[in-house]
Scaffold this motif. Structure first.
Motif, PDB file in Angstrom:
ATOM      1  N   LEU A  62       0.828  -1.206   0.000  1.00 16.47           N
ATOM      2  CA  LEU A  62       0.000   0.000   0.000  1.00 16.47           C
ATOM      3  C   LEU A  62       0.862   1.255   0.000  1.00 16.47           C
ATOM      4  O   LEU A  62       0.577   2.222  -0.724  1.00 16.47           O
ATOM      5  CB  LEU A  62      -0.927  -0.006   1.211  1.00 16.47           C
ATOM      6  CG  LEU A  62      -1.881   1.188   1.346  1.00 16.47           C
ATOM      7  CD1 LEU A  62      -2.833   1.227   0.159  1.00 16.47           C
ATOM      8  CD2 LEU A  62      -2.644   1.109   2.658  1.00 16.47           C
ATOM      9  N   ALA A  63       1.932   1.251   0.798  1.00 14.10           N
ATOM     10  CA  ALA A  63       2.808   2.416   0.862  1.00 14.10           C
ATOM     11  C   ALA A  63       3.461   2.689  -0.482  1.00 14.10           C
ATOM     12  O   ALA A  63       3.551   3.840  -0.938  1.00 14.10           O
ATOM     13  CB  ALA A  63       3.877   2.215   1.939  1.00 14.10           C
ATOM     14  N   HIS A  64       3.898   1.635  -1.160  1.00 14.98           N
ATOM     15  CA  HIS A  64       4.564   1.822  -2.450  1.00 14.98           C
ATOM     16  C   HIS A  64       3.586   2.238  -3.542  1.00 14.98           C
ATOM     17  O   HIS A  64       3.927   3.073  -4.393  1.00 14.98           O
ATOM     18  CB  HIS A  64       5.306   0.542  -2.840  1.00 14.98           C
ATOM     19  CG  HIS A  64       6.570   0.342  -2.077  1.00 14.98           C
ATOM     20  ND1 HIS A  64       6.602  -0.184  -0.811  1.00 14.98           N
ATOM     21  CD2 HIS A  64       7.865   0.634  -2.395  1.00 14.98           C
ATOM     22  CE1 HIS A  64       7.845  -0.238  -0.378  1.00 14.98           C
ATOM     23  NE2 HIS A  64       8.631   0.261  -1.315  1.00 14.98           N
ATOM     24  N   LEU A  65       2.388   1.683  -3.528  1.00  6.90           N
ATOM     25  CA  LEU A  65       1.383   2.115  -4.500  1.00  6.90           C
ATOM     26  C   LEU A  65       0.989   3.572  -4.258  1.00  6.90           C
ATOM     27  O   LEU A  65       0.728   4.316  -5.213  1.00  6.90           O
ATOM     28  CB  LEU A  65       0.157   1.216  -4.432  1.00  6.90           C
ATOM     29  CG  LEU A  65       0.361  -0.232  -4.898  1.00  6.90           C
ATOM     30  CD1 LEU A  65      -0.931  -1.028  -4.750  1.00  6.90           C
ATOM     31  CD2 LEU A  65       0.850  -0.274  -6.353  1.00  6.90           C
ATOM     32  N   GLY A  66       0.964   3.980  -3.002  1.00  7.20           N
ATOM     33  CA  GLY A  66       0.697   5.377  -2.685  1.00  7.20           C
ATOM     34  C   GLY A  66       1.798   6.288  -3.196  1.00  7.20           C
ATOM     35  O   GLY A  66       1.531   7.375  -3.741  1.00  7.20           O
ATOM     36  N   GLU A  67       3.048   5.857  -3.049  1.00  9.63           N
ATOM     37  CA  GLU A  67       4.165   6.645  -3.580  1.00  9.63           C
ATOM     38  C   GLU A  67       4.056   6.779  -5.096  1.00  9.63           C
ATOM     39  O   GLU A  67       4.295   7.858  -5.655  1.00  9.63           O
ATOM     40  CB  GLU A  67       5.488   5.992  -3.199  1.00  9.63           C
ATOM     41  CG  GLU A  67       5.832   6.115  -1.723  1.00  9.63           C
ATOM     42  CD  GLU A  67       7.128   5.416  -1.361  1.00  9.63           C
ATOM     43  OE1 GLU A  67       7.685   5.702  -0.292  1.00  9.63           O
ATOM     44  OE2 GLU A  67       7.598   4.567  -2.160  1.00  9.63           O
ATOM     45  N   LEU A  68       3.692   5.690  -5.764  1.00  6.98           N
ATOM     46  CA  LEU A  68       3.541   5.732  -7.222  1.00  6.98           C
ATOM     47  C   LEU A  68       2.427   6.695  -7.617  1.00  6.98           C
ATOM     48  O   LEU A  68       2.588   7.493  -8.557  1.00  6.98           O
ATOM     49  CB  LEU A  68       3.252   4.334  -7.761  1.00  6.98           C
ATOM     50  CG  LEU A  68       2.970   4.246  -9.266  1.00  6.98           C
ATOM     51  CD1 LEU A  68       4.150   4.762 -10.074  1.00  6.98           C
ATOM     52  CD2 LEU A  68       2.630   2.809  -9.665  1.00  6.98           C
ATOM     53  N   LEU A  69       1.303   6.635  -6.924  1.00  9.86           N
ATOM     54  CA  LEU A  69       0.199   7.542  -7.229  1.00  9.86           C
ATOM     55  C   LEU A  69       0.633   8.990  -7.049  1.00  9.86           C
ATOM     56  O   LEU A  69       0.310   9.862  -7.864  1.00  9.86           O
ATOM     57  CB  LEU A  69      -0.995   7.228  -6.326  1.00  9.86           C
ATOM     58  CG  LEU A  69      -2.219   8.152  -6.480  1.00  9.86           C
ATOM     59  CD1 LEU A  69      -2.750   8.115  -7.906  1.00  9.86           C
ATOM     60  CD2 LEU A  69      -3.317   7.755  -5.488  1.00  9.86           C
ATOM     61  N   GLY A  70       1.384   9.253  -5.978  1.00  8.83           N
ATOM     62  CA  GLY A  70       1.871  10.609  -5.746  1.00  8.83           C
ATOM     63  C   GLY A  70       2.764  11.090  -6.877  1.00  8.83           C
ATOM     64  O   GLY A  70       2.644  12.229  -7.350  1.00  8.83           O
ATOM     65  N   ILE A  71       3.673  10.236  -7.339  1.00 11.83           N
ATOM     66  CA  ILE A  71       4.568  10.603  -8.432  1.00 11.83           C
ATOM     67  C   ILE A  71       3.785  10.841  -9.719  1.00 11.83           C
ATOM     68  O   ILE A  71       4.058  11.787 -10.474  1.00 11.83           O
ATOM     69  CB  ILE A  71       5.630   9.505  -8.647  1.00 11.83           C
ATOM     70  CG1 ILE A  71       6.614   9.475  -7.461  1.00 11.83           C
ATOM     71  CG2 ILE A  71       6.392   9.730  -9.949  1.00 11.83           C
ATOM     72  CD1 ILE A  71       7.456  10.734  -7.320  1.00 11.83           C
ATOM     73  N   LEU A  72       2.795  10.002  -9.998  1.00 14.57           N
ATOM     74  CA  LEU A  72       2.003  10.166 -11.211  1.00 14.57           C
ATOM     75  C   LEU A  72       1.218  11.477 -11.186  1.00 14.57           C
ATOM     76  O   LEU A  72       1.096  12.159 -12.220  1.00 14.57           O
ATOM     77  CB  LEU A  72       1.048   8.983 -11.377  1.00 14.57           C
ATOM     78  CG  LEU A  72       1.705   7.632 -11.679  1.00 14.57           C
ATOM     79  CD1 LEU A  72       0.652   6.537 -11.768  1.00 14.57           C
ATOM     80  CD2 LEU A  72       2.517   7.700 -12.969  1.00 14.57           C
ATOM     81  N   LEU A  73       0.694  11.839 -10.032  1.00 14.99           N
ATOM     82  CA  LEU A  73      -0.026  13.108  -9.917  1.00 14.99           C
ATOM     83  C   LEU A  73       0.925  14.284 -10.120  1.00 14.99           C
ATOM     84  O   LEU A  73       0.584  15.260 -10.812  1.00 14.99           O
ATOM     85  CB  LEU A  73      -0.712  13.209  -8.557  1.00 14.99           C
ATOM     86  CG  LEU A  73      -1.967  12.350  -8.375  1.00 14.99           C
ATOM     87  CD1 LEU A  73      -2.401  12.330  -6.916  1.00 14.99           C
ATOM     88  CD2 LEU A  73      -3.094  12.853  -9.263  1.00 14.99           C
ATOM     89  N   MET A  74       2.124  14.205  -9.546  1.00 14.13           N
ATOM     90  CA  MET A  74       3.091  15.286  -9.743  1.00 14.13           C
ATOM     91  C   MET A  74       3.574  15.339 -11.191  1.00 14.13           C
ATOM     92  O   MET A  74       3.862  16.421 -11.722  1.00 14.13           O
ATOM     93  CB  MET A  74       4.258  15.127  -8.770  1.00 14.13           C
ATOM     94  CG  MET A  74       3.890  15.481  -7.338  1.00 14.13           C
ATOM     95  SD  MET A  74       5.281  15.482  -6.186  1.00 14.13           S
ATOM     96  CE  MET A  74       5.423  13.726  -5.829  1.00 14.13           C
ATOM     97  N   CYS A  75       3.640  14.187 -11.843  1.00 15.33           N
ATOM     98  CA  CYS A  75       3.983  14.161 -13.261  1.00 15.33           C
ATOM     99  C   CYS A  75       2.884  14.844 -14.078  1.00 15.33           C
ATOM    100  O   CYS A  75       3.176  15.562 -15.048  1.00 15.33           O
ATOM    101  CB  CYS A  75       4.181  12.721 -13.720  1.00 15.33           C
ATOM    102  SG  CYS A  75       4.711  12.563 -15.446  1.00 15.33           S
ATOM    103  N   ALA A  76       1.627  14.647 -13.692  1.00 17.30           N
ATOM    104  CA  ALA A  76       0.521  15.326 -14.367  1.00 17.30           C
ATOM    105  C   ALA A  76       0.657  16.840 -14.222  1.00 17.30           C
ATOM    106  O   ALA A  76       0.360  17.596 -15.154  1.00 17.30           O
ATOM    107  CB  ALA A  76      -0.815  14.846 -13.799  1.00 17.30           C
TER     108      ALA A  76
END
Length: 224
Positions: A62-76
């Motif tokens: 869950l922590a790693h998927l959350g980190e990925l989601l955060g990076i994808l949002l910042m990439c957006a």
């Protein structure tokens, strides 16, 4: 409807895109920080202790998927910034920087698959295995850890490239007195981020995240 109105309706709204990008940046940063807090903070070079903490962490995936989601949002958010800077010479640098950032996020997604899924499964099996299998599983997990370190270094190198390209976009976009201070400041901030990220990526590639690990010397294959 006039021609200008038709053209405005055929392309994304710059103001709306900027607003979405700002929200994505803030939300992505918050999600990433919260997820990073859930990640065990055992020093990575203390491999056995780190693996034990990883295996005992119930929120590892869950922590790693959350980190990925955060990076994808910042990439957006970066893509929204690219759209805002798309005009003129600065647009060339911004588009190249946006492409580099998308590549960075793509590598990070692979990194999360290795670190957040594959490594988590291996350390879990290592922690539960009997003594006869623990050494093999430990070495396997350690090998996966080096793949993770390689992806992490490439991610930072790509981020450094993206930041450097955006520095070019900011500097070439600083044309009026009003925008000069803001864009120049962002340009110098991007230069600092680029140098820091490139340096970190090189160090990470050389040490695999461990201050004690170095590349082994090549064996002398010429000796009998």
């Amino acid at each position: 409807m006039t021609t200008s109105e038709e053209n405005e309706g055929s392309v994304p709204s710059e103001r709306y895109f900027s607003n979405v990008g700002a929200v994505a940046a803030i939300l992505g940063l918050v999600i990433y920080v919260v997820s990073a807090v859930l990640h065990p903070w055992t020093p990575p070079h203390e491999t056995e202790a780190a693996f034990a903490d990883y295996a005992a962490e119930p929120n590892w995936v869950l922590a790693h998927l959350g980190e990925l989601l955060g990076i994808l949002l910042m990439c957006a958010a970066v893509i929204a910034l690219t759209w805002r800077l798309r005009r003129g010479v600065s647009g060339v640098w911004a588009i190249l920087g946006g492409a580099a950032m998308v590549a960075c996020a793509s590598v990070y997604a692979v990194f999360i698959a290795v670190d957040g899924v594959a490594l988590g499964i291996l350390v879990g099996r290592w922690a539960q295995a009997g003594p006869e299998r623990q050494e093999l599983l430990y070495e396997t997990a350690f090998a996966v850890r080096q793949i993770e370190a390689g992806l992490f270094s490439v991610q930072w190198l790509l981020f450094g490239v993206a930041a450097g390209l955006f520095a070019g976009a900011f500097f070439t976009g600083a044309r009026t007195a009003f925008r000069l201070g803001w864009l120049s400041g962002m340009g110098w901030l991007s230069v600092g981020a680029s140098i820091g990220a490139l340096s970190f990526g090189i160090v990470q590639a050389q040490t695999a995240g461990s201050p004690t690990l170095r590349w082994p010397s090549r064996p002398d294959c010429t000796s009998a």
